[in-house]
Design a protein around this motif. Structure first.
Motif, PDB file in Angstrom:
ATOM      1  N   PHE A 377       0.036  -1.142  -0.016  1.00  0.00           N
ATOM      2  CA  PHE A 377       0.010  -0.051  -0.228  1.00  0.00           C
ATOM      3  C   PHE A 377       1.088   1.262  -0.333  1.00  0.00           C
ATOM      4  CE2 PHE A 377      -1.774  -3.390   1.667  1.00  0.00           C
ATOM      5  CZ  PHE A 377      -3.404  -3.156   1.237  1.00  0.00           C
ATOM      6  N   THR A 378       0.329   2.199  -0.862  1.00  0.00           N
ATOM      7  CA  THR A 378       0.750   3.574  -0.429  1.00  0.00           C
ATOM      8  C   THR A 378       0.339   4.984   0.664  1.00  0.00           C
ATOM      9  OG1 THR A 378      -0.447   4.449  -1.503  1.00  0.00           O
ATOM     10  CG2 THR A 378       0.844   3.977  -3.263  1.00  0.00           C
ATOM     11  N   ALA A 379      -0.104   4.128   1.290  1.00  0.00           N
ATOM     12  CA  ALA A 379      -0.635   4.602   2.039  1.00  0.00           C
ATOM     13  C   ALA A 379      -1.235   3.596   3.281  1.00  0.00           C
ATOM     14  CB  ALA A 379      -1.636   5.773   1.900  1.00  0.00           C
ATOM     15  N   VAL A 380      -1.790   4.512   4.510  1.00  0.00           N
ATOM     16  CA  VAL A 380      -1.967   3.221   6.077  1.00  0.00           C
ATOM     17  C   VAL A 380      -2.533   4.748   6.921  1.00  0.00           C
ATOM     18  CG1 VAL A 380       0.029   3.699   7.634  1.00  0.00           C
ATOM     19  CG2 VAL A 380      -1.550   1.295   7.848  1.00  0.00           C
ATOM     20  N   HIS A 381      -3.763   4.104   6.684  1.00  0.00           N
ATOM     21  CA  HIS A 381      -5.205   4.710   7.755  1.00  0.00           C
ATOM     22  C   HIS A 381      -4.848   4.773   9.538  1.00  0.00           C
ATOM     23  CE1 HIS A 381      -6.488   5.858   3.653  1.00  0.00           C
ATOM     24  NE2 HIS A 381      -7.334   4.534   3.400  1.00  0.00           N
ATOM     25  N   LEU A 382      -4.631   6.431   9.807  1.00  0.00           N
ATOM     26  CA  LEU A 382      -4.569   5.436  11.315  1.00  0.00           C
ATOM     27  C   LEU A 382      -5.790   5.940  11.754  1.00  0.00           C
ATOM     28  CD1 LEU A 382      -0.731   7.683  11.828  1.00  0.00           C
ATOM     29  CD2 LEU A 382      -1.542   4.775  11.117  1.00  0.00           C
ATOM     30  N   VAL A 383      -6.571   5.244  13.064  1.00  0.00           N
ATOM     31  CA  VAL A 383      -7.681   5.750  13.449  1.00  0.00           C
ATOM     32  C   VAL A 383      -7.391   5.557  15.368  1.00  0.00           C
ATOM     33  CG1 VAL A 383      -9.887   4.806  13.937  1.00  0.00           C
ATOM     34  CG2 VAL A 383      -9.005   4.534  11.729  1.00  0.00           C
ATOM     35  N   ASP A 384      -7.976   6.822  15.215  1.00  0.00           N
ATOM     36  CA  ASP A 384      -7.469   7.442  17.223  1.00  0.00           C
ATOM     37  C   ASP A 384      -8.908   7.085  18.148  1.00  0.00           C
ATOM     38  OD1 ASP A 384      -9.731   9.103  16.965  1.00  0.00           O
ATOM     39  OD2 ASP A 384      -8.376  10.933  16.633  1.00  0.00           O
ATOM     40  N   ALA A 385      -8.520   7.565  19.091  1.00  0.00           N
ATOM     41  CA  ALA A 385      -9.923   6.343  19.995  1.00  0.00           C
ATOM     42  C   ALA A 385     -11.066   6.933  19.544  1.00  0.00           C
ATOM     43  CB  ALA A 385      -9.342   7.089  21.648  1.00  0.00           C
ATOM     44  N   GLY A 386     -11.248   8.501  19.085  1.00  0.00           N
ATOM     45  CA  GLY A 386     -13.062   9.257  18.874  1.00  0.00           C
ATOM     46  C   GLY A 386     -12.881   8.208  17.336  1.00  0.00           C
ATOM     47  N   GLY A 387     -12.216   7.847  17.138  1.00  0.00           N
ATOM     48  CA  GLY A 387     -12.067   7.864  14.973  1.00  0.00           C
ATOM     49  C   GLY A 387     -12.180   8.034  14.432  1.00  0.00           C
ATOM     50  N   VAL A 389      -9.405  10.201  11.107  1.00  0.00           N
ATOM     51  CA  VAL A 389      -8.397   8.949  11.417  1.00  0.00           C
ATOM     52  C   VAL A 389      -7.931   9.565  10.281  1.00  0.00           C
ATOM     53  CG1 VAL A 389      -8.419   7.762   8.634  1.00  0.00           C
ATOM     54  CG2 VAL A 389     -10.916   7.586   9.958  1.00  0.00           C
ATOM     55  N   THR A 390      -6.280   9.695  10.014  1.00  0.00           N
ATOM     56  CA  THR A 390      -5.397  10.510   9.890  1.00  0.00           C
ATOM     57  C   THR A 390      -4.362   9.662   9.032  1.00  0.00           C
ATOM     58  OG1 THR A 390      -4.508  11.803  11.733  1.00  0.00           O
ATOM     59  CG2 THR A 390      -3.340  11.754   9.909  1.00  0.00           C
ATOM     60  N   THR A 391      -4.264  10.141   7.550  1.00  0.00           N
ATOM     61  CA  THR A 391      -4.318   9.088   6.953  1.00  0.00           C
ATOM     62  C   THR A 391      -2.462   9.977   6.333  1.00  0.00           C
ATOM     63  OG1 THR A 391      -5.892   8.384   5.307  1.00  0.00           O
ATOM     64  CG2 THR A 391      -3.845   8.495   4.448  1.00  0.00           C
ATOM     65  N   VAL A 392      -1.430   7.987   6.520  1.00  0.00           N
ATOM     66  CA  VAL A 392       0.050   8.733   6.141  1.00  0.00           C
ATOM     67  C   VAL A 392       0.752   7.924   4.653  1.00  0.00           C
ATOM     68  CG1 VAL A 392       0.336   9.475   9.069  1.00  0.00           C
ATOM     69  CG2 VAL A 392       0.840   7.102   7.396  1.00  0.00           C
ATOM     70  N   PRO A 393       1.769   8.231   4.190  1.00  0.00           N
ATOM     71  CA  PRO A 393       2.268   7.830   3.055  1.00  0.00           C
ATOM     72  C   PRO A 393       2.911   6.570   4.030  1.00  0.00           C
ATOM     73  CG  PRO A 393       3.371   9.354   3.949  1.00  0.00           C
ATOM     74  CD  PRO A 393       2.853   9.642   4.798  1.00  0.00           C
ATOM     75  N   THR A 394       3.173   5.180   3.962  1.00  0.00           N
ATOM     76  CA  THR A 394       3.990   4.195   3.600  1.00  0.00           C
ATOM     77  C   THR A 394       5.705   4.509   3.434  1.00  0.00           C
ATOM     78  OG1 THR A 394       3.384   3.121   1.982  1.00  0.00           O
ATOM     79  CG2 THR A 394       2.521   2.509   4.068  1.00  0.00           C
ATOM     80  N   TYR A 395       6.762   3.584   2.895  1.00  0.00           N
ATOM     81  CA  TYR A 395       7.425   4.260   2.178  1.00  0.00           C
ATOM     82  C   TYR A 395       6.821   3.778   1.173  1.00  0.00           C
ATOM     83  CZ  TYR A 395      11.434   2.787   6.273  1.00  0.00           C
ATOM     84  OH  TYR A 395      11.882   2.804   7.085  1.00  0.00           O
ATOM     85  N   ARG A 396       6.546   2.841   0.321  1.00  0.00           N
ATOM     86  CA  ARG A 396       6.154   3.043  -1.592  1.00  0.00           C
ATOM     87  C   ARG A 396       5.300   4.454  -1.170  1.00  0.00           C
ATOM     88  NH1 ARG A 396       6.462  -0.876  -4.805  1.00  0.00           N
ATOM     89  NH2 ARG A 396       7.547  -3.596  -3.596  1.00  0.00           N
ATOM     90  N   GLY A 397       4.451   4.815  -0.542  1.00  0.00           N
ATOM     91  CA  GLY A 397       3.911   6.034  -1.134  1.00  0.00           C
ATOM     92  C   GLY A 397       5.225   7.269  -0.893  1.00  0.00           C
TER      93      GLY A 397
END
Length: 403
Positions: A377-387, A389-397
C-alpha cells in the motif's frame, strides 16, 4: 508526530471491537487498504517498554515501513523507565533516506555491498555520524573501503544461534561466533581506520519462535543460557581491542525479557510488537493485541456459501506454509479456500459468515508479518480513539522501495 509511552490500554479490548471501530471510521474509503488502531498501537508500545525493563528499544524499521509510525514510537524519547531510541534499518539506501529526513541514530541490521549507497555514505558527513554499518567478515571491510567509506562506524554481527552437536537452531547469519573471531575482526577493522562501536546478537530461535510446545520452551531456555555466557565473553573480547562499546544490541519482539535481563546488553530491538501480526500470537511472555489490519471488498458470489474478495494475496516471507498466509478476522467465522488461498487478484472465503456477505461488503484481515504489509500500500489510515482518521504514506507512498 509525538507520543507518550504510558497510555492506558484501548477501550476496545477485543480484536472484534477494534476492527468494528476501524470499519466504522473508514467506511468512506474504497478497499483494499490498510488501517492501524492507534490506541492499540500505543498500548503495544507501552507494553514493549514494560517488557524491556528499562533497556532502550531500537525500532526495527523493517517491521514498520511508515515514517509516521516510526516517529510516533520515537517521539516519546527515552526516560529513566525506558523507551524508544534509534532505528534499526534493513537497507543502507533506506538508512540514508531516513537520515535525510532527520534520523540521527540508525544501526544497520544487515551488511551491505551496495557500492553506490556506500559512496553516498562516504560523501555525507551527517550520514557518517548517524549510521552504523553491520559487518561480519573482512570482505565487508574491503567493499566499504573500496567505496571510500573507510572510517565508517561499524557493528559486528555475531551468530546467536544455538548449536547442539551438528544441529543448528536459529537463522543462518554471521560466520562470527567465538570471542576470538569477533576480536580478530575488530582488530583488523580498527587497524584499517574503521570505528568499531558495537556488537549485535539476534537470537531468532528465541525472538522469532512462538511458545508452541514444552520442547520449544526448553530449547529457548537452553539457548538463552548459552548465549548469555557467550555474549558476555564476546563483548569482553571486543572491548579489549577497541575499548568501551556504544552498542550491544540483542533481541526482538519475542525475546525482550530475555535479552534485557543480560547486563551486557545496552539496547534491544523491536518492531513487530507495535503492529502484532499473526506470527506473534503464541508467545507466553505477552498478550497479543493486533493493531494493524487490511480490508478487502466482496466482488463476487460464485455460490451461496462462498464470497470472493478483490485482491488479498499478501503472503509473508519465510518458509512457505499456512503460517505465512493472511487470516480473515472480521466478520468472524470466515476462512480461506484450501485450493485457492489468498490470491493476487481474488481471495474467496467460505465459512459461517460467508453466506451473509453481499457484493460490496467488507472483510478484514490480519497479515502474518508486520511491515511487509506496507509494501502493498502507498498509505495507511491511522484511526484514533475517537474515530478520527489520519492518512499517512508508507515507504512506497513516499516513492521508496528498498527491496
Amino acid at each position: 508526530m509525538s507520543a507518550t509511552i504510558d497510555r492506558p490500554a484501548p477501550a476496545e479490548t477485543t480484536t472484534e471491537a477494534v476492527v468494528a471501530r476501524l470499519d466504522a471510521a473508514t467506511s468512506a474509503f474504497d478497499a483494499p487498504f490498510a488501517a492501524v488502531h492507534l490506541p492499540t498501537l500505543d498500548a503495544n508500545a507501552a507494553d514493549l517498554v514494560r517488557r524491556a525493563s528499562g533497556t532502550p528499544i531500537r525500532v526495527a524499521s523493517k517491521s514498520v515501513r511508515a515514517r509516521a509510525v516510526l516517529e510516533r514510537a520515537l517521539g516519546a524519547g527515552l526516560t529513566e523507565s525506558g523507551g524508544f531510541r534509534g532505528i534499526m534499518a534493513y537497507s543502507l539506501r533506506e538508512a540514508l533516506w531516513l537520515v535525510e529526513k532527520g534520523a540521527r541514530d540508525v544501526l544497520m541490521g544487515y551488511p551491505t555491498v551496495d557500492r553506490a549507497a556506500l559512496a553516498d555514505l562516504a560523501s555525507d558527513a551527517d550520514a557518517r555520524q548517524a549510521i552504523t554499518l553491520m559487518v561480519d567478515c573482512a570482505e565487508h571491510l574491503d567493499v566499504i573501503a573500496a567505496a571510500g567509506a573507510t572510517g565508517a562506524r561499524l557493528c559486528l554481527d555475531v551468530d546467536a544461534s544455538l548449536r547442539i552437536g551438528p544441529v543448528h537452531l536459529g537463522v543462518r547469519r554471521s560466520p562470527l561466533r567465538t570471542p576470538d573471531a569477533a576480536a580478530t575482526l575488530a582488530r583488523v577493522a580498527a587497524s584499517r581506520g574503521f570505528a568499531v562501536v558495537g556488537v549485535m546478537f539476534y537470537e531468532a530461535q528465541i525472538a522469532g519462535l512462538p511458545d508452541s510446545s514444552a520442547a520449544v520452551r526448553l530449547v529457548k531456555k537452553a539457548s538463552a543460557s548459552e548465549l548469555s555466557t557467550r555474549r558476555g565473553a564476546v563483548v569482553d573480547a571486543v572491548t579489549s581491542v577497541v575499548g568501551r562499546l556504544e552498542i550491544v544490541n540483542s533481541g526482538g519482539t519475542g525475546s525482550l525479557e530475555v535479552s534485557s535481563a543480560d547486563p551486557a546488553v545496552t539496547e534491544v530491538t523491536a518492531g513487530s510488537g507495535l503492529f502484532v501480526p499473526t506470527l506473534f500470537d503464541r508467545y507466553r511472555a505477552f498478550t497479543p493485541r493486533p493493531a494493524m489490519f487490511f480490508a478487502l471488498d466482496a466482488v463476487r458470489r460464485p455460490t451461496p456459501k462462498i464470497a470472493t474478495l478483490f485482491s488479498g494475496g499478501y503472503i509473508a516471507s519465510g518458509p512457505a506454509g499456512a503460517s505465512r498466509v493472511p487470516t480473515p478476522v472480521w466478520p468472524a467465522g470466515l476462512k480461506l479456500l484450501r485450493n485457492e488461498g489468498a490470491g493476487e487478484v481474488q481471495t474467496p472465503v467460505t465459512g459461517l459468515a460467508a453466506s451473509a456477505l453481499r457484493i460490496g461488503d467488507r472483510v478484514w484481515f490480519r497479515h502474518a508479518k508486520a511491515g511487509e504489509l506496507c509494501e502493498r500500500f502507498t498509505a495507511v489510515h491511522l484511526v484514533d480513539a475517537g474515530g478520527a482518521v489520519t492518512t499517512v504514506p508508507t515507504y512506497r507512498g513516499e516513492g521508496q522501495c528498498f527491496g
